[in-house]
Design a protein around this motif. Structure first.
Motif, PDB file in Angstrom:
ATOM      1  N   THR A  78      -0.902   3.508  -5.710  1.00 24.57           N
ATOM      2  CA  THR A  78      -1.414   4.705  -6.377  1.00 24.57           C
ATOM      3  C   THR A  78      -0.266   5.394  -7.111  1.00 24.57           C
ATOM      4  O   THR A  78       0.832   5.541  -6.566  1.00 24.57           O
ATOM      5  N   THR A 112      -8.378  -0.832 -11.895  1.00 26.02           N
ATOM      6  CA  THR A 112      -7.836   0.519 -11.999  1.00 26.02           C
ATOM      7  C   THR A 112      -8.930   1.540 -11.738  1.00 26.02           C
ATOM      8  O   THR A 112      -9.996   1.467 -12.345  1.00 26.02           O
ATOM      9  N   GLU A 138      -2.813  -2.143  -2.824  1.00 25.19           N
ATOM     10  CA  GLU A 138      -3.208  -0.904  -3.516  1.00 25.19           C
ATOM     11  C   GLU A 138      -1.961  -0.060  -3.764  1.00 25.19           C
ATOM     12  O   GLU A 138      -1.255   0.299  -2.820  1.00 25.19           O
ATOM     13  N   THR A 162      -5.196   4.434  -9.187  1.00 24.03           N
ATOM     14  CA  THR A 162      -4.968   3.456  -8.128  1.00 24.03           C
ATOM     15  C   THR A 162      -5.170   2.054  -8.674  1.00 24.03           C
ATOM     16  O   THR A 162      -6.204   1.750  -9.283  1.00 24.03           O
ATOM     17  N   ASN A 188       0.862  -1.181   0.000  1.00 22.68           N
ATOM     18  CA  ASN A 188       0.000   0.000   0.000  1.00 22.68           C
ATOM     19  C   ASN A 188       0.900   1.234   0.000  1.00 22.68           C
ATOM     20  O   ASN A 188       1.543   1.543   1.007  1.00 22.68           O
ATOM     21  N   THR A 215       2.082   5.128  -2.479  1.00 26.43           N
ATOM     22  CA  THR A 215       1.865   6.065  -3.593  1.00 26.43           C
ATOM     23  C   THR A 215       3.214   6.400  -4.217  1.00 26.43           C
ATOM     24  O   THR A 215       4.171   6.716  -3.509  1.00 26.43           O
ATOM     25  N   LYS A 269      -5.532  -1.903  -7.768  1.00 29.50           N
ATOM     26  CA  LYS A 269      -5.921  -2.740  -6.629  1.00 29.50           C
ATOM     27  C   LYS A 269      -5.975  -4.193  -7.067  1.00 29.50           C
ATOM     28  O   LYS A 269      -6.624  -4.533  -8.055  1.00 29.50           O
TER      29      LYS A 269
END
Length: 409
Positions: free
Chosen positions: A237, A263, A235, A271, A14, A16, A273
């Motif tokens: 991002t 998406t 996830e 993001t 998880n 970004t 997943k």
């Protein structure tokens, strides 16, 4: 630089990641900005290729060395051919002197360009003496690299009479052609693309314009690969991306649903997943419009233990390396049951991946990055790992951010 990779201790990720601008969009924008001084660019790629392109555009005479940058070779060929008074020798790495340029050179000569071969006929290095080009009609085979086509389209508005380009046969790599035309439209150039005929009107001056480069979808592909090999609930991002992208590789969002990756788009971010969707044992994709993601998809399928049949790969033979043969060699070393032709790739489902296999990268950035996600499943070694700087200099740091273990050997 040789790197030893291990996957994150927690396979449910998880995080970004911020990815810089698209290499494809950046190089197109740089050429347009060189032709029209009122164009500014934001979020430009920090890749080697974009830097080489920017440096090359500033040279008026002498030798322009673009190293491994195939896009720069094709785009600068068109640029210098149309710049009256500039005289250069355009050259590159040993591999670049093995990549054909004749189709583009012949098209430019048809328009009135003055270009000659320094060594082998049909290949760089080439000597270009810039000319005032007034002819406006030329044709190209439709199945050639889109970079040949875009090279002509990008200089077209600066030509005295614009350009009518006929593509003969079935067109491939349409998204990259449309990317070029969309950028021309954005700076106020009149274009049309009907059937196999593309027309670009001349334009002496453009209004002040800022081109904002979208982040690179080819670079995003490696995180799709990581997500597909990660645990459900992962996830990741990525920024900054548009749902209505100009980039052909944005088809990733659809393709990777087959591998359980959903998406979603929100606020210029995407993001990924991982779901618990059951993955088919055999997957078939036509990648004629997005050949640069073939390596990522092939490695993803092998990592998941599923099969694939990839078609539309005829342009991979003349990339940084012969990517089909390179995939065949390196995936076989890992234990894959793989077969390639000059335009297809087949993987048969297999069980198990060999450990601590050293992957050769062949001076090809995409070989290094496409194989890196396999660290989610096994320990792996990437030879000449610094090659990623061609398109994505921050790649290894971004993998460290996802808690990959990366050790220099």
């Amino acid at each position: 630089m040789k790197l030893h990779l291990t996957g994150p201790s927690n396979t449910k990720l998880n995080d970004t990641i911020t990815i810089t601008g698209s290499k494809s969009e950046s190089n197109r924008s740089l050429l347009l900005a060189a032709l029209f001084s009122d164009i500014k660019i934001e979020n430009i790629s920090n890749s080697d290729d974009a830097q080489v392109m920017a440096k090359g555009l500033k040279i008026s005479e002498g030798t322009v060395d673009i190293h491994h940058a195939g896009t720069a070779m094709r785009f600068l060929t068109g640029y210098f051919a149309s710049q009256e008074g500039k005289e250069v020798v355009l050259t590159g790495s040993k591999r670049m002197t093995e990549r054909p340029i004749e189709i583009l050179v012949d098209a430019l000569k048809t328009l009135g360009a003055e270009i000659s071969y320094v060594q082998d006929e049909g290949y760089p290095p080439i000597k270009i003496k810039g000319q005032r080009i007034v002819k406006d009609k030329v044709s190209l085979p439709a199945n050639v690299s889109s970079q040949y086509i875009s090279s002509l389209l990008l200089i077209a508005p600066s030509l005295e009479n614009g350009l009518e380009l006929e593509l003969v046969g079935k067109i491939t790599s349409v998204p990259y052609i449309k990317m070029t035309l969309a950028l021309l439209d954005e700076i106020g150039v009149t274009t049309s693309f009907e059937g196999n005929l593309i027309k670009v009107s001349p334009k002496a001056k453009v209004a002040p314009t800022t081109l904002v480069v979208e982040s690179d979808w080819s670079s995003a592909s490696y995180f799709y690969g990581i997500c597909a090999l990660a645990a459900p609930g992962t996830e990741i991002t990525l920024s900054a991306y548009k749902k209505e992208s100009l980039q052909g590789d944005s088809v990733l969002a659809n393709i990777y649903t087959a591998f359980g990756v959903e998406t979603t788009f929100s606020n210029n971010m995407v993001t990924l997943k991982k779901t618990d969707k059951k993955i088919d044992a055999k997957n078939e994709f036509d990648l004629a419009n997005a050949p640069d993601i073939a390596q990522t998809i092939a490695v993803t399928c092998f990592g998941l233990g599923v099969g694939c049949y990839l078609t539309g790969l005829h342009t991979l033979k003349i990339k940084e390396t012969d990517r089909l043969e390179a995939l065949n060699t390196e995936l076989s070393k890992l234990g894959a049951n793989i077969a390639v032709t000059d335009k297809t790739l087949t993987i048969v489902p297999s069980i198990g991946i060999l450990e601590d296999i050293a992957i050769d990268t062949y001076n090809d950035h995409r070989m290094a990055m496409a194989f890196a996600p396999l660290a989610m499943k096994t320990t792996i070694i990437i030879n000449d790992a610094e090659v990623v700087s061609k398109s994505y200099p921050d790649f290894w740091n971004d993998l460290k951010q996802l808690d990959f273990g990366i050790k220099e050997l």
